[in-house]
Design an enzyme around this catalytic site. Structure first.
Site, PDB file in Angstrom:
ATOM      1  N   TRP A   1     -43.789  24.815 -53.537  1.00 56.25           N
ATOM      2  CA  TRP A   1     -43.346  24.291 -54.799  1.00 56.25           C
ATOM      3  C   TRP A   1     -41.710  24.067 -55.040  1.00 56.25           C
ATOM      4  O   TRP A   1     -41.364  23.264 -55.848  1.00 56.25           O
ATOM      5  CB  TRP A   1     -43.788  25.043 -56.155  1.00 56.25           C
ATOM      6  CG  TRP A   1     -45.213  24.799 -56.016  1.00 56.25           C
ATOM      7  CD1 TRP A   1     -46.319  25.873 -55.809  1.00 56.25           C
ATOM      8  CD2 TRP A   1     -46.179  23.619 -56.623  1.00 56.25           C
ATOM      9  NE1 TRP A   1     -47.453  25.388 -56.079  1.00 56.25           N
ATOM     10  CE2 TRP A   1     -47.616  23.987 -56.531  1.00 56.25           C
ATOM     11  CE3 TRP A   1     -45.560  22.594 -57.060  1.00 56.25           C
ATOM     12  CZ2 TRP A   1     -48.373  23.288 -56.976  1.00 56.25           C
ATOM     13  CZ3 TRP A   1     -46.599  21.643 -57.617  1.00 56.25           C
ATOM     14  CH2 TRP A   1     -48.131  21.946 -57.496  1.00 56.25           C
TER      15      TRP A   1
ATOM     16  N   HIS B   1     -48.150  18.612 -66.520  1.00 54.84           N
ATOM     17  CA  HIS B   1     -49.350  18.008 -65.635  1.00 54.84           C
ATOM     18  C   HIS B   1     -50.631  17.628 -66.632  1.00 54.84           C
ATOM     19  O   HIS B   1     -51.356  16.679 -66.431  1.00 54.84           O
ATOM     20  CB  HIS B   1     -50.011  19.267 -64.593  1.00 54.84           C
ATOM     21  CG  HIS B   1     -49.225  18.840 -63.341  1.00 54.84           C
ATOM     22  ND1 HIS B   1     -48.084  19.594 -63.208  1.00 54.84           N
ATOM     23  CD2 HIS B   1     -49.433  18.363 -62.140  1.00 54.84           C
ATOM     24  CE1 HIS B   1     -47.632  19.398 -61.803  1.00 54.84           C
ATOM     25  NE2 HIS B   1     -48.340  18.734 -61.134  1.00 54.84           N
TER      26      HIS B   1
ATOM     27  N   ILE C   1     -38.205  17.528 -54.773  1.00 52.89           N
ATOM     28  CA  ILE C   1     -37.044  18.191 -54.956  1.00 52.89           C
ATOM     29  C   ILE C   1     -36.398  17.571 -56.351  1.00 52.89           C
ATOM     30  O   ILE C   1     -35.801  18.563 -57.187  1.00 52.89           O
ATOM     31  CB  ILE C   1     -35.979  17.630 -53.869  1.00 52.89           C
ATOM     32  CG1 ILE C   1     -36.356  18.605 -52.369  1.00 52.89           C
ATOM     33  CG2 ILE C   1     -34.567  17.961 -54.239  1.00 52.89           C
ATOM     34  CD1 ILE C   1     -36.427  20.069 -52.757  1.00 52.89           C
ATOM     35  N   PRO C   2     -36.504  16.495 -56.728  1.00 49.13           N
ATOM     36  CA  PRO C   2     -35.964  15.953 -57.987  1.00 49.13           C
ATOM     37  C   PRO C   2     -36.290  16.951 -59.146  1.00 49.13           C
ATOM     38  O   PRO C   2     -35.507  17.468 -59.909  1.00 49.13           O
ATOM     39  CB  PRO C   2     -36.382  14.567 -58.227  1.00 49.13           C
ATOM     40  CG  PRO C   2     -36.628  13.917 -56.969  1.00 49.13           C
ATOM     41  CD  PRO C   2     -37.123  15.206 -55.904  1.00 49.13           C
ATOM     42  N   VAL C   3     -37.695  17.180 -59.406  1.00 47.99           N
ATOM     43  CA  VAL C   3     -38.306  18.133 -60.380  1.00 47.99           C
ATOM     44  C   VAL C   3     -37.874  19.605 -60.140  1.00 47.99           C
ATOM     45  O   VAL C   3     -37.462  20.075 -61.186  1.00 47.99           O
ATOM     46  CB  VAL C   3     -39.699  17.817 -60.501  1.00 47.99           C
ATOM     47  CG1 VAL C   3     -40.278  18.975 -61.093  1.00 47.99           C
ATOM     48  CG2 VAL C   3     -40.383  16.684 -60.942  1.00 47.99           C
TER      49      VAL C   3
END
Lengths: 495, 495
Positions: free
Chosen positions: A384, A425, A389-391
């Site tokens: 995770w 989500h 990587i942006p999130v």
């Protein structure tokens, strides 16, 4: 044990004896029928290949090449016995690849024979548009600009001090909440919006929410820094005036609060605002064209695989689900897992490598770390932290670290991040389907006990395999759950 | 580019500056939500996890952890870009294994749902016995002793010189030809023999043929050596009498011509005769029990897989073959390839590792090299040289090298070996099925152009993959050919 036929080698020349000895060395392979190495060695030894070996004695010509005592066995273990100490199984990797390719080629062929060609590019358009005169998803995306401009104007007022920090915080909160609620309400109210169009519009709004959250935070930090500096300057009785490093071309607060700066950030492939993004020196045209070609190709491939492979498999799964036939449900689940996983892998490459690199290359955005080596993950947490990587960067900078700073424990902060992720989500699945089911939420929250279990009990390659299994099996479970419920809700009544 | 908010870090303590610098080092991972490594580093730095960081200044407490200029991006390439130089994909091997296990688990489950449990151990007996009062295969195997004893008696006569070398050669040839022809004629004539029983009996006779061929050759070499020595001794006017190394316990010619010696060779897991086989010092009981357990387990597994997986797949293939439906034929072929290959792999381990090691352990036979690392083969030749060492050793010693000695070229000798191998493959398939088709022969002979092609055009992993593909695909083609022809011949008329 040497020399079984008595007197073997006694009359041989020393040269021949040396030859025999060399032949009997344990590390030498025993030649081979036409093996290149053996032929090479023979050629190097100067002996002609075949008969007419003139250097040998008369008695020797009749002897077999093993030497005078006709030995051809020696004391040794089988390679697969643990005693042999052998461990070179690099061929097995090739075996795995060949087996995977062949078995999937068969599945592909079986699918073609069974269903014919189901790929239909025109059908894709119908996923976005129900009514060709109504484009609700596009309208929603255009409206999103309003929220971005609102955030910029709030910041402009705050920068010049014509609005209190408190009022600014309230307005920002209202603006951010509206970004999430407005498109959700529109999606639930407007009937002409399709699920795919709604996912697209809600995705854009979610990204905008995360970006503006970061924008507000960074600007606030800049004001705090400016105040702290001003206080220090006052106490030091103002000697130096303007700082020299402004001349280096870097933008300083509040000069960043422009439309141009804001829109660069909104289109840049990152969720974390920064006043001076690292920029790549030039647009590499060949790199850009290659990524663009990949982008188009993989998009087609994904659509084709979904139409040809996923849809029939999912349709075939509905009956076992209705009948609650567990062994068939598991069979369908495993059948669905392969195309679902392949499509996810292609999606990963398409989105995180091809598409984000295309955007970054066009915008000369320098930081291309959109993913790290998640494929080597040995723990669920590592996965995770490294696949998106942006999130991950946003969560770390604007959620996890502020929570830690406010005194939250490591586990509380981590659970909070998973909770927020689970919320988004669920938001991106339930609202477009207009059907509130907790499957995506449960799926994300289940990562916490899974992470604990894998981290606690499985190391190295076992941990890596566990991460892969959870990816390959976990997703199709959630997909089947939603599809089943959607099917029951929308089509069951009409039968 | 440094210090975007003017004056950033100017008032900071040097310690804090050093910390910022360390955080910005490119090789350091950017922490993580609850990642162990990050937590460890934080603990090592002495800072409490969470708020209350008392060592920091008042102005610094408000700053985010990225440092004074709020940077969180840096110029870098994506890992999958060739420019990144990244190449660690060890997770992919685990992925391959997980995908293979899951897709085969699905196939297994699908098979169980479709056919139920087809494994039937009693049915196995019927493969060996058609008529319970007639045991032709067993009788054939008992008769085989006659040929072995005949060979021994010819050798005994030759050793004492009461038979000429020429007559001995003729008698040996007659004996060897009878070993091959007699069981074949019996199989073709007797109706109560089953194909499986016939394969078993013919296999035993083939092994006996190869063993007695080697026995005859080695004894001949010993006589030639004895003669050459005698000639030398005469010319040196006989000084030393008996050679001293006989005292070392090694058997010398003609003392090897005993029943005991012959039967040890006939049961030993090798095809090459030698007067003094290397012997292992003792019977390792745990090793023996483990190999025995493997032997029994894998035998059951093979029978189960054939009944449950191979037989239904082959039966389903008959219709496409009759209709000449090519895409379905290929689909069936690929479907058959997976169980066929798995069974072949299990057979390899069962026969070459478990069974031969059990025999060798009981007989204290020292040379356990029954196979080499064929799984790493990068050429077809390497595969054939390494997967079946007893046969390879025999071919090299009694066929390839004698041919080379007689002046044959490398390619002629190699083709001869493949030709002989093709003959025996055909012999072991066509005679038991009572159906003469050239498929096994063609399959073996096709190895020569294949070996040339792979050796010429494919190197390294590509060569290895080509060898695997030829193994995985080649065998089921031959299997389907024979089954199809057998089916047409035996069942088509009765429909």
């Amino acid at each position: 044990m040497e020399a079984a036929c008595e007197g073997a080698g006694r009359g041989d020349a020393p040269e021949e004896k040396e030859k025999q000895h060399r032949r009997r060395r344990p590390e030498e392979p025993s030649g081979g029928m036409g093996e290149r190495g053996a032929a090479g060695r023979r050629a190097a030894a100067g002996a002609p290949p075949g008969g007419g070996d003139s250097r040998r004695g008369a008695g020797d010509a009749a002897h077999p090449p093993e030497g005078g005592d006709f030995r051809c066995h020696r004391l040794q273990d089988s390679l697969l016995s643990s005693a042999s100490g052998y461990s070179n199984y690099r061929g097995i990797l090739n075996w795995c690849v060949v087996m995977l390719v062949l078995s999937n080629a068969r599945l592909f062929l079986e699918n073609l024979i069974k269903y014919g060609i189901l790929v239909d590019p025109i059908q894709v358009i119908s996923l976005f548009l129900k009514d060709p005169y109504s484009w609700p998803a596009l309208c929603l995306i255009i409206v999103a600009n309003v929220f971005a401009l609102a955030a910029l104007h709030i910041e402009k007022r705050l920068a010049v001090g014509s609005m209190s920090e408190h009022l600014g915080a309230v307005l920002h909160t209202v603006n951010l909440l509206t970004i999430l609620c407005f498109p959700a309400l529109v999606t639930l109210a407007v009937t002409s919006i399709t699920p795919v169009g709604a996912v697209f519009a809600l995705g854009v709004h979610t990204i905008l929410f995360l970006k503006l959250f970061s924008f507000k935070d960074v600007n606030k930090w800049c004001r705090e820094k400016r105040q702290a500096k001003a206080a220090r300057t006052r106490s030091a009785a103002g000697s130096q005036k303007a700082n020299g490093n402004v001349a280096s071309g870097a933008v300083a607060y509040p000069a960043n609060l422009t439309y141009r700066d804001l829109y660069y950030f909104l289109f840049a492939p990152t969720l974390c605002y920064e006043l001076n993004f690292p920029r790549s020196p030039r647009v590499r045209k060949r790199f850009l064209l290659r990524r663009l070609a990949e982008m188009l190709f993989f998009l087609q491939l994904m659509v084709g695989l979904i139409q040809q492979w996923m849809v029939p498999t999912i349709q075939n799964s509905m009956k076992p689900f209705r009948d609650m036939d567990y062994s068939r449900i598991i069979e369908r689940l495993l059948k669905l897992a392969v195309p679902n996983h392949l499509i996810w892998l292609i999606f990963f490459y398409w989105f995180f490598h091809s598409s984000l690199n295309v955007i970054a290359e066009i915008m000369q955005f320098g930081d291309r770390e959109f993913y790290r080596d998640w494929w080597n993950s040995e723990t669920v947490t590592y996965f995770w932290q490294n696949w998106n990587i942006p999130v991950h960067k946003w969560c770390l900078r604007h959620f996890y670290k502020p929570m830690m700073k406010k005194g939250a424990g490591k586990w509380v902060a981590q659970t909070g991040v998973f909770f927020a992720s689970a919320f988004f989500h669920e938001y991106l699945v339930s609202v477009p389907l207009k059907m509130f089911r907790p499957w995506a939420f449960i799926g994300m929250m289940a990562q916490i006990p899974l992470a604990w279990f894998v981290g606690r009990f499985l190391q190295g390659n076992y941990g890596n395999a566990a991460v892969w299994i959870s990816l390959i099996i976990g997703q199709p479970i959630a997909v089947l759950m939603y599809v089943h419920d959607y099917y029951v809700l929308n089509y069951e009544g009409s039968q």
